[in-house]
Design a protein around this motif. Structure first.
Motif, PDB file in Angstrom:
ATOM      1  N   ASP A 120       0.833  -1.195   0.000  1.00 15.96           N
ATOM      2  CA  ASP A 120       0.000   0.000   0.000  1.00 15.96           C
ATOM      3  C   ASP A 120       0.873   1.251   0.000  1.00 15.96           C
ATOM      4  OD1 ASP A 120      -1.901   1.940   0.246  1.00 15.96           O
ATOM      5  OD2 ASP A 120      -2.500   1.414   2.290  1.00 15.96           O
ATOM      6  N   LEU A 121       1.087   1.829  -1.170  1.00 18.53           N
ATOM      7  CA  LEU A 121       1.974   2.982  -1.290  1.00 18.53           C
ATOM      8  C   LEU A 121       1.335   4.273  -0.794  1.00 18.53           C
ATOM      9  CD1 LEU A 121       3.631   2.211  -4.731  1.00 18.53           C
ATOM     10  CD2 LEU A 121       4.468   1.703  -2.434  1.00 18.53           C
ATOM     11  N   SER A 122       0.051   4.224  -0.440  1.00 15.53           N
ATOM     12  CA  SER A 122      -0.594   5.396   0.149  1.00 15.53           C
ATOM     13  C   SER A 122      -0.262   5.517   1.632  1.00 15.53           C
ATOM     14  CB  SER A 122      -2.111   5.314  -0.039  1.00 15.53           C
ATOM     15  OG  SER A 122      -2.658   4.231   0.717  1.00 15.53           O
ATOM     16  N   ASN A 123       0.361   4.499   2.166  1.00 15.05           N
ATOM     17  CA  ASN A 123       0.756   4.499   3.574  1.00 15.05           C
ATOM     18  C   ASN A 123       1.853   5.544   3.790  1.00 15.05           C
ATOM     19  OD1 ASN A 123       1.744   3.930   6.160  1.00 15.05           O
ATOM     20  ND2 ASN A 123       1.536   1.715   5.906  1.00 15.05           N
ATOM     21  N   GLU A 124       1.589   6.517   4.643  1.00 16.98           N
ATOM     22  CA  GLU A 124       2.557   7.587   4.894  1.00 16.98           C
ATOM     23  C   GLU A 124       3.823   7.095   5.585  1.00 16.98           C
ATOM     24  OE1 GLU A 124       0.546  10.659   6.995  1.00 16.98           O
ATOM     25  OE2 GLU A 124      -0.669  11.275   5.273  1.00 16.98           O
ATOM     26  N   GLU A 125       3.797   5.895   6.108  1.00 23.00           N
ATOM     27  CA  GLU A 125       4.968   5.327   6.785  1.00 23.00           C
ATOM     28  C   GLU A 125       5.950   4.689   5.804  1.00 23.00           C
ATOM     29  OE1 GLU A 125       5.858   5.589   9.866  1.00 23.00           O
ATOM     30  OE2 GLU A 125       4.055   6.591  10.628  1.00 23.00           O
TER      31      GLU A 125
END
Length: 218
Positions: free
Chosen positions: A120-125
């Protein structure tokens, strides 16, 4: 100073069941494993530099401050695994499944993520860099890093430089997130003089620097 003997943590498994194993702090560079089960294992602070771990099961494993440098992980599974302060640099992750994996401050650099599964590349981490990012550092810090690399253990670990011998901007970024420049310069000088054992990850140097700081040495 010369290293008399390099501790060998290299493993070579094929179709082996090694679930629930403790690989914490292991230098697994150039290990070669295929289709083996490492589920529920601890890989915190482990180095996978130049290793081959293809079609392996890493479900529910822990990867805190772990380094996957030029690692081939093709078709391996990391279901429900936990990644914290982890680096994937020039790694091969084609077909790698990150289903329900947890990420905290994880970096992918010079790594093709297009064929990874459930990432999940939308994960800010998660931070992704197509190539080694540019980072301007002072001349004093450059000198301190190059001086530290005169220590044979630091030089062999390759945690401060890239394969072409340049200072690693990723490592500098991580170090400067933890220490101010003045502290880091003083600390690198101490590391050059004090490190006298084998290690495999940048996190080892960070922990040493924290000890120096707590002891009032830097």
């Amino acid at each position: 100073m010369a290293i008399s003997k390099r501790l060998n943590d290299q493993i070579n498994y094929s179709n082996r069941k090694k679930s629930g194993s403790d690989f914490q702090n292991k230098d697994l560079r150039r290990s070669n494993c295929f289709s083996s089960d490492f589920s529920n294992s601890n890989f915190n602070h482990a180095s996978f530099r130049g290793a081959q771990f293809k079609s392996c099961n890493f479900s529910e494993c822990s990867f805190e401050s772990t380094e996957f440098i030029a690692t081939n992980l093709k078709n391996s599974r990391f279901k429900k695994s936990k990644f914290e302060n982890t680096i994937f640099h020039s790694a091969k992750i084609e077909g790698v499944d990150f289903e329900e994996a947890e990420f905290k401050n994880v970096i992918f650099v010079s790594t093709d993520i297009s064929k990874a599964v459930n990432l999940d590349l939308s994960n800010e981490e998660i931070k992704v860099f197509d190539k080694m990012p540019e980072l301007e550092i002072s001349e004093d810090l450059k000198i301190a890093v190059k001086t530290a690399m005169k220590n044979e253990y630091i030089k062999f670990a390759r945690v401060l430089d890239t394969k072409d011998g340049a200072i690693s901007s990723i490592s500098m970024m991580i170090l400067l997130e933890t220490f101010d420049e003045e502290t880091l310069i003083k600390g690198l000088d101490l590391l050059k003089r004090k490190i006298d054992k084998n290690f495999g990850t940048l996190s080892y140097l960070i922990e040493e620097l924290k000890l120096y700081k707590n002891d009032g040495l830097i």
